[in-house]
Design a protein around this motif. Structure first.
Motif, PDB file in Angstrom:
ATOM      1  N   ILE A 108       0.576  -0.674  -0.260  1.00 20.90           N
ATOM      2  CA  ILE A 108       0.322  -0.096  -0.112  1.00 20.90           C
ATOM      3  C   ILE A 108       0.956   0.982  -0.045  1.00 20.90           C
ATOM      4  N   ILE A 109       1.990   0.913   1.531  1.00 25.01           N
ATOM      5  CA  ILE A 109       2.872   2.201   0.553  1.00 25.01           C
ATOM      6  C   ILE A 109       3.397   2.100  -0.748  1.00 25.01           C
ATOM      7  N   LYS A 110       3.324   1.691  -1.031  1.00 23.70           N
ATOM      8  CA  LYS A 110       5.108   1.363  -1.958  1.00 23.70           C
ATOM      9  C   LYS A 110       3.646   1.835  -3.056  1.00 23.70           C
ATOM     10  N   LYS A 111       2.579   1.725  -3.374  1.00 21.16           N
ATOM     11  CA  LYS A 111       1.063   2.259  -4.336  1.00 21.16           C
ATOM     12  C   LYS A 111       1.132   3.767  -4.268  1.00 21.16           C
ATOM     13  N   LEU A 112       0.715   4.063  -3.273  1.00 24.76           N
ATOM     14  CA  LEU A 112       0.439   6.068  -2.323  1.00 24.76           C
ATOM     15  C   LEU A 112       1.748   6.261  -3.085  1.00 24.76           C
ATOM     16  N   SER A 113       3.082   6.033  -2.269  1.00 25.74           N
ATOM     17  CA  SER A 113       4.242   6.934  -2.870  1.00 25.74           C
ATOM     18  C   SER A 113       4.105   7.016  -4.218  1.00 25.74           C
ATOM     19  N   LYS A 114       4.089   5.958  -4.964  1.00 27.19           N
ATOM     20  CA  LYS A 114       4.196   5.966  -6.482  1.00 27.19           C
ATOM     21  C   LYS A 114       2.910   6.960  -6.784  1.00 27.19           C
ATOM     22  N   SER A 115       2.378   7.272  -6.543  1.00 31.77           N
ATOM     23  CA  SER A 115       0.399   7.854  -7.530  1.00 31.77           C
ATOM     24  C   SER A 115       0.980   9.350  -6.906  1.00 31.77           C
ATOM     25  N   ILE A 116       1.279   9.786  -5.665  1.00 30.50           N
ATOM     26  CA  ILE A 116       1.752  10.953  -5.020  1.00 30.50           C
ATOM     27  C   ILE A 116       3.418  10.824  -6.053  1.00 30.50           C
ATOM     28  N   ALA A 117       4.192  10.956  -6.090  1.00 31.31           N
ATOM     29  CA  ALA A 117       5.193  10.934  -7.305  1.00 31.31           C
ATOM     30  C   ALA A 117       4.691  11.638  -8.538  1.00 31.31           C
ATOM     31  N   ASP A 118       3.573  10.492  -9.017  1.00 35.09           N
ATOM     32  CA  ASP A 118       3.173  10.679 -10.413  1.00 35.09           C
ATOM     33  C   ASP A 118       2.733  12.380 -10.666  1.00 35.09           C
ATOM     34  N   SER A 119       1.690  12.301  -9.308  1.00 35.45           N
ATOM     35  CA  SER A 119       1.335  13.585  -8.936  1.00 35.45           C
ATOM     36  C   SER A 119       2.093  15.331  -9.401  1.00 35.45           C
ATOM     37  N   LEU A 120       3.182  14.384  -8.572  1.00 43.68           N
ATOM     38  CA  LEU A 120       4.468  15.253  -8.266  1.00 43.68           C
ATOM     39  C   LEU A 120       5.345  15.637  -9.678  1.00 43.68           C
ATOM     40  N   ASP A 121       4.928  14.888 -10.740  1.00 44.31           N
ATOM     41  CA  ASP A 121       6.087  15.036 -12.260  1.00 44.31           C
ATOM     42  C   ASP A 121       5.495  16.321 -13.024  1.00 44.31           C
ATOM     43  N   ILE A 122       4.397  17.568 -12.359  1.00 44.66           N
ATOM     44  CA  ILE A 122       4.751  18.090 -12.714  1.00 44.66           C
ATOM     45  C   ILE A 122       5.923  19.350 -12.370  1.00 44.66           C
ATOM     46  N   TYR A 123       6.485  19.255 -11.476  1.00 41.23           N
ATOM     47  CA  TYR A 123       7.467  19.857 -11.046  1.00 41.23           C
ATOM     48  C   TYR A 123       8.877  20.047 -11.282  1.00 41.23           C
ATOM     49  N   ASP A 124       9.092  18.343 -12.411  1.00 41.88           N
ATOM     50  CA  ASP A 124      10.533  18.033 -12.605  1.00 41.88           C
ATOM     51  C   ASP A 124      10.438  19.147 -14.527  1.00 41.88           C
ATOM     52  N   PHE A 125      11.364  20.423 -14.511  1.00 41.72           N
ATOM     53  CA  PHE A 125      11.919  20.900 -15.537  1.00 41.72           C
ATOM     54  C   PHE A 125      13.161  19.583 -16.047  1.00 41.72           C
ATOM     55  N   LYS A 126      12.555  20.469 -17.412  1.00 39.90           N
ATOM     56  CA  LYS A 126      13.539  20.193 -18.645  1.00 39.90           C
ATOM     57  C   LYS A 126      14.664  21.392 -18.018  1.00 39.90           C
ATOM     58  N   LYS A 127      15.981  20.411 -17.843  1.00 36.23           N
ATOM     59  CA  LYS A 127      16.826  21.496 -17.819  1.00 36.23           C
ATOM     60  C   LYS A 127      17.595  21.325 -19.420  1.00 36.23           C
ATOM     61  N   ASN A 128      17.562  23.017 -20.255  1.00 37.95           N
ATOM     62  CA  ASN A 128      18.560  22.858 -21.239  1.00 37.95           C
ATOM     63  C   ASN A 128      20.188  22.432 -21.439  1.00 37.95           C
TER      64      ASN A 128
END
Length: 61
Positions: free
Chosen positions: A41-61
């Motif tokens: 359950i913890i793994k599923k929850l942490s993956k779900s939260i990590a996927d939700s926070l992917d919008i904050y992963d900015f690409k570096k040029n």
């Protein structure tokens, strides 16, 4: 009456029965299987939260 774990079919101790009564998860689990279930359950929850926070992963040029 004997209570058996839903996953491994081991007989539950009085302590495990009490835990399952106080904190029901829908099935009866022994202490070992309960820990495995919680980790899943913890793994599923942490993956779900990590996927939700992917919008904050900015690409570096």
């Amino acid at each position: 009456m004997k209570y058996l774990c839903s996953k491994c079919s081991n007989q539950l101790t009085k302590f495990e029965i009490e835990l399952n009564t106080l904190y029901p998860v829908g099935k009866l689990y022994c202490e070992t299987c309960q820990k495995k279930h919680e980790k899943e359950i913890i793994k599923k929850l942490s993956k779900s939260i990590a996927d939700s926070l992917d919008i904050y992963d900015f690409k570096k040029n």
